[in-house]
Design an enzyme around this catalytic site. Sequence first.
Site, PDB file in Angstrom:
ATOM      1  N   TYR A   1       0.914  -1.276   0.004  1.00  0.00           N
ATOM      2  CA  TYR A   1      -0.045  -0.111   0.098  1.00  0.00           C
ATOM      3  C   TYR A   1       0.830   1.331   0.012  1.00  0.00           C
ATOM      4  CZ  TYR A   1      -4.342  -2.416   1.057  1.00  0.00           C
ATOM      5  OH  TYR A   1      -5.483  -3.455   0.827  1.00  0.00           O
ATOM      6  N   CYS A   2       0.551   2.380  -0.714  1.00  0.00           N
ATOM      7  CA  CYS A   2       1.142   3.417  -0.980  1.00  0.00           C
ATOM      8  C   CYS A   2       1.035   4.309   0.272  1.00  0.00           C
ATOM      9  CB  CYS A   2       0.801   4.356  -1.851  1.00  0.00           C
ATOM     10  SG  CYS A   2       1.317   3.309  -3.641  1.00  0.00           S
ATOM     11  N   LEU A   3       1.412   3.855   1.734  1.00  0.00           N
ATOM     12  CA  LEU A   3       1.477   4.543   2.722  1.00  0.00           C
ATOM     13  C   LEU A   3       2.686   4.245   3.620  1.00  0.00           C
ATOM     14  CD1 LEU A   3      -2.134   3.202   3.899  1.00  0.00           C
ATOM     15  CD2 LEU A   3      -1.573   5.382   3.249  1.00  0.00           C
TER      16      LEU A   3
END
Length: 492
Positions: free
Chosen positions: A423-425
Amino acid sequence: MQIETIDNKVNYSENLGEFPLSPIISEWMESILNKPILLRSLTKEHGSTINIHHLSSFDKNVDDYRKVFMTYELDGKVYFARKANKSKALVKRALESGVGVDTASREELAQAIELGGGHDNLVLTAAIKTRPMIELALRNNVPIIIDNEDELILVNDLANSLGRIAAIGLRLSGFKFKNKKLYSRFGFDVNLDKGWLKRWFNDDPRFHNLKLIGLHFHLDGYSTAQRAEGILQSLEFKEYLSVGGQTIRFLDIGGGILMNYLRDKQQWQDFNSALKQAVFGDRRPLTFGNDGLGYEKNHTTKSITGNLQTYPYYNDINKTSFLKEILDYTPGFGLDTVADTIRRNGMQLRIEPGRSLLDQVGMTIAKVAHRKKDSNGDWLVGLEMNMSQLRSSSRDFLVDPYLVYNREPEETKNTSMYFTGAYCLEQDVILKRKFTFPGLPGIGDHIAFINTGGYMMHFYETEAHLFALSTNLYCTADRLVDGTSIYRDDQL
Ligand SMILES: *Cc1c(COP(=O)(O)O)cnc(C)c1O
């Protein structure tokens, strides 16, 4: 046992770091870790992440609870709280072996019916009940656990319009414990004016489509004394309601039976103190960004505040000993035990464990995509996996993973690393702790997370970025020789 070898080559390893939390691990899990070729073929075929389930371990957990009921000469029944895991194979296995299934949505109920469940082995406990869900339960005579007055009226009306009698249980809460009431957002307060409940069931002709057959509660927290008091106070409540011809046959005490993930109590205690020291700044961080997992440093008082906000992963009292502690409880010296009281009332005792029936039943495996060093100089190992695939309400899963090498690491040298997800977190770090293995994994190696069957693998799983959900597999053989007894759950 730390480093397993085949032909003297490193094959798989547990965490060699300073504060390990070594998992209890079953033979079937170890046999999978010992087969990197099998793992490679599984992730090649099904992608990463995969969850593998072992059905005989589920059977064993069921049997252990049944033996307790036998020892105490209780009419007891186990219901599997299905919400703790999404696999169909487990529901099928439960129903085939005479275990009930606790369903909490229309879909869970419909699937359990499709797999052979019915009025004598299913129960509907959903927190929010919709009309289609209730109608499905009514058409199949599945008992419905009622949470509030609006539900009671709705169920009665729907039963009336279908020309049926609804078998219902009442969910109770608000038990007194040490002069305080135990709060829950669920259920009817046991101290309510019971007069109107009695009128409902006995006098009011508008409620003639309801048949009260059971009482139910599910308590938060892990106090066996609170559970025991819940049982005793529910039985008092029953005395009151039974007067008018309702035949209350069962008392369902829900789930929340503790289980134990870890081999060593000392490790658990040492980790706890070390984490506090790290948060305080007295030692190197144990976690990504020095996350205190609930502990915080108070800079004014120079002390640690807060509590560890995770599941208590180590427990001396767990599963059957937890249940026994409830049954042996007495409210005072010389008084009957809980087990005596249940027997005297002629009630069936039902339990609805989710997590503890899944002890040693599942593991989660992900493939290594890349390795890199971040600007702090820490190794980050990117996995074909995301944070939602190993997540529960616990702030972290405090159980060490294993690293399964495809071939011996290029350099055999203890290396510490974090695992990161897709996830782009910034926060997609899978497990907050730093782990040490005898070498950096290669691309395509596997990380195995142990004992993830209860909640961890499924409960919070999302499809952000449109990533596919993990693939659920199950194995039918007791001992895993090769991959021939591993099947896809969605093809069941
Ligand atoms: C969640 C839940 C369970 C299962 O709890 P576990 O902690 O997984 O054993 C059982 N009954 C009800 C009503 C629940 O909400």
